[in-house]
Design a protein around this motif. Structure first.
Motif, PDB file in Angstrom:
ATOM      1  N   UNK A  65       0.824  -1.200   0.000  1.00  0.00           N
ATOM      2  CA  UNK A  65       0.000   0.000   0.000  1.00  0.00           C
ATOM      3  C   UNK A  65       0.865   1.259   0.000  1.00  0.00           C
ATOM      4  N   UNK A  66       1.906   1.289   0.814  1.00  0.00           N
ATOM      5  CA  UNK A  66       2.805   2.442   0.850  1.00  0.00           C
ATOM      6  C   UNK A  66       3.477   2.650  -0.506  1.00  0.00           C
ATOM      7  N   UNK A  67       3.880   1.552  -1.146  1.00  0.00           N
ATOM      8  CA  UNK A  67       4.509   1.638  -2.466  1.00  0.00           C
ATOM      9  C   UNK A  67       3.545   2.217  -3.495  1.00  0.00           C
ATOM     10  N   UNK A  68       2.314   1.725  -3.492  1.00  0.00           N
ATOM     11  CA  UNK A  68       1.317   2.210  -4.452  1.00  0.00           C
ATOM     12  C   UNK A  68       1.005   3.681  -4.195  1.00  0.00           C
ATOM     13  N   UNK A  69       0.845   4.042  -2.923  1.00  0.00           N
ATOM     14  CA  UNK A  69       0.551   5.439  -2.596  1.00  0.00           C
ATOM     15  C   UNK A  69       1.673   6.361  -3.023  1.00  0.00           C
ATOM     16  N   UNK A  70       2.916   5.943  -2.840  1.00  0.00           N
ATOM     17  CA  UNK A  70       4.047   6.806  -3.186  1.00  0.00           C
ATOM     18  C   UNK A  70       4.287   6.885  -4.691  1.00  0.00           C
ATOM     19  N   UNK A  71       3.750   5.929  -5.442  1.00  0.00           N
ATOM     20  CA  UNK A  71       3.963   5.908  -6.885  1.00  0.00           C
ATOM     21  C   UNK A  71       2.679   6.095  -7.694  1.00  0.00           C
ATOM     22  N   UNK A  75       3.145   7.828 -14.210  1.00  0.00           N
ATOM     23  CA  UNK A  75       2.591   7.284 -15.444  1.00  0.00           C
ATOM     24  C   UNK A  75       3.391   6.086 -15.931  1.00  0.00           C
ATOM     25  N   UNK A  76       4.712   6.146 -15.828  1.00  0.00           N
ATOM     26  CA  UNK A  76       5.527   5.026 -16.307  1.00  0.00           C
ATOM     27  C   UNK A  76       5.277   3.770 -15.476  1.00  0.00           C
ATOM     28  N   UNK A  77       5.108   3.921 -14.158  1.00  0.00           N
ATOM     29  CA  UNK A  77       4.825   2.765 -13.321  1.00  0.00           C
ATOM     30  C   UNK A  77       3.442   2.209 -13.642  1.00  0.00           C
ATOM     31  N   UNK A  78       2.459   3.075 -13.841  1.00  0.00           N
ATOM     32  CA  UNK A  78       1.109   2.616 -14.179  1.00  0.00           C
ATOM     33  C   UNK A  78       1.125   1.825 -15.476  1.00  0.00           C
ATOM     34  N   UNK A  79       1.843   2.296 -16.473  1.00  0.00           N
ATOM     35  CA  UNK A  79       1.942   1.587 -17.751  1.00  0.00           C
ATOM     36  C   UNK A  79       2.627   0.236 -17.567  1.00  0.00           C
ATOM     37  N   UNK A  80       3.680   0.197 -16.756  1.00  0.00           N
ATOM     38  CA  UNK A  80       4.394  -1.049 -16.503  1.00  0.00           C
ATOM     39  C   UNK A  80       3.470  -2.063 -15.819  1.00  0.00           C
ATOM     40  N   UNK A  81       2.724  -1.618 -14.809  1.00  0.00           N
ATOM     41  CA  UNK A  81       1.821  -2.535 -14.093  1.00  0.00           C
ATOM     42  C   UNK A  81       0.740  -3.060 -15.007  1.00  0.00           C
ATOM     43  N   UNK A  82       0.179  -2.207 -15.856  1.00  0.00           N
ATOM     44  CA  UNK A  82      -0.843  -2.648 -16.799  1.00  0.00           C
ATOM     45  C   UNK A  82      -0.247  -3.629 -17.788  1.00  0.00           C
ATOM     46  N   UNK A  83       0.921  -3.339 -18.282  1.00  0.00           N
ATOM     47  CA  UNK A  83       1.588  -4.215 -19.248  1.00  0.00           C
ATOM     48  C   UNK A  83       1.867  -5.588 -18.656  1.00  0.00           C
ATOM     49  N   UNK A  84       2.383  -5.633 -17.413  1.00  0.00           N
ATOM     50  CA  UNK A  84       2.722  -6.890 -16.771  1.00  0.00           C
ATOM     51  C   UNK A  84       1.493  -7.695 -16.395  1.00  0.00           C
TER      52      UNK A  84
END
Length: 86
Positions: A65-71, A75-84
């Protein structure tokens, strides 16, 4: 709880593999610190999650949760998570 587990598996004809916790069945589990049958708000008292064979403790969930809140604005992380996830 039964409607979301046993009954759903029966309805879709999947009770051989889903709907209850037993050896050989597929199960993702949510372990709570309090009984949701006594008070539905207890369903937010999550202690441990077992998902796809991985156990996530309360500390693991707090770290996630802390990781998601801090990131969350990345946009690049969101794209990476969607891609994976695909």
């Amino acid at each position: 709880l039964q409607t979301a587990t046993v009954n759903a598996a029966d309805y879709f004809g999947l009770s051989a593999d889903y709907g209850s916790v037993a050896a050989g069945k597929v199960a993702d589990l949510l372990l709570l610190d309090a009984n949701p049958l006594q008070d539905i708000s207890n369903s937010a008292e999550i202690n441990t999650v077992v998902f796809a064979g991985t156990v996530y403790t309360r500390a693991d969930l707090d770290d996630l949760l802390a990781y998601v809140e801090s990131n969350s604005s990345s946009l690049s992380l969101a794209c990476k998570l969607v891609w994976e996830a695909q």
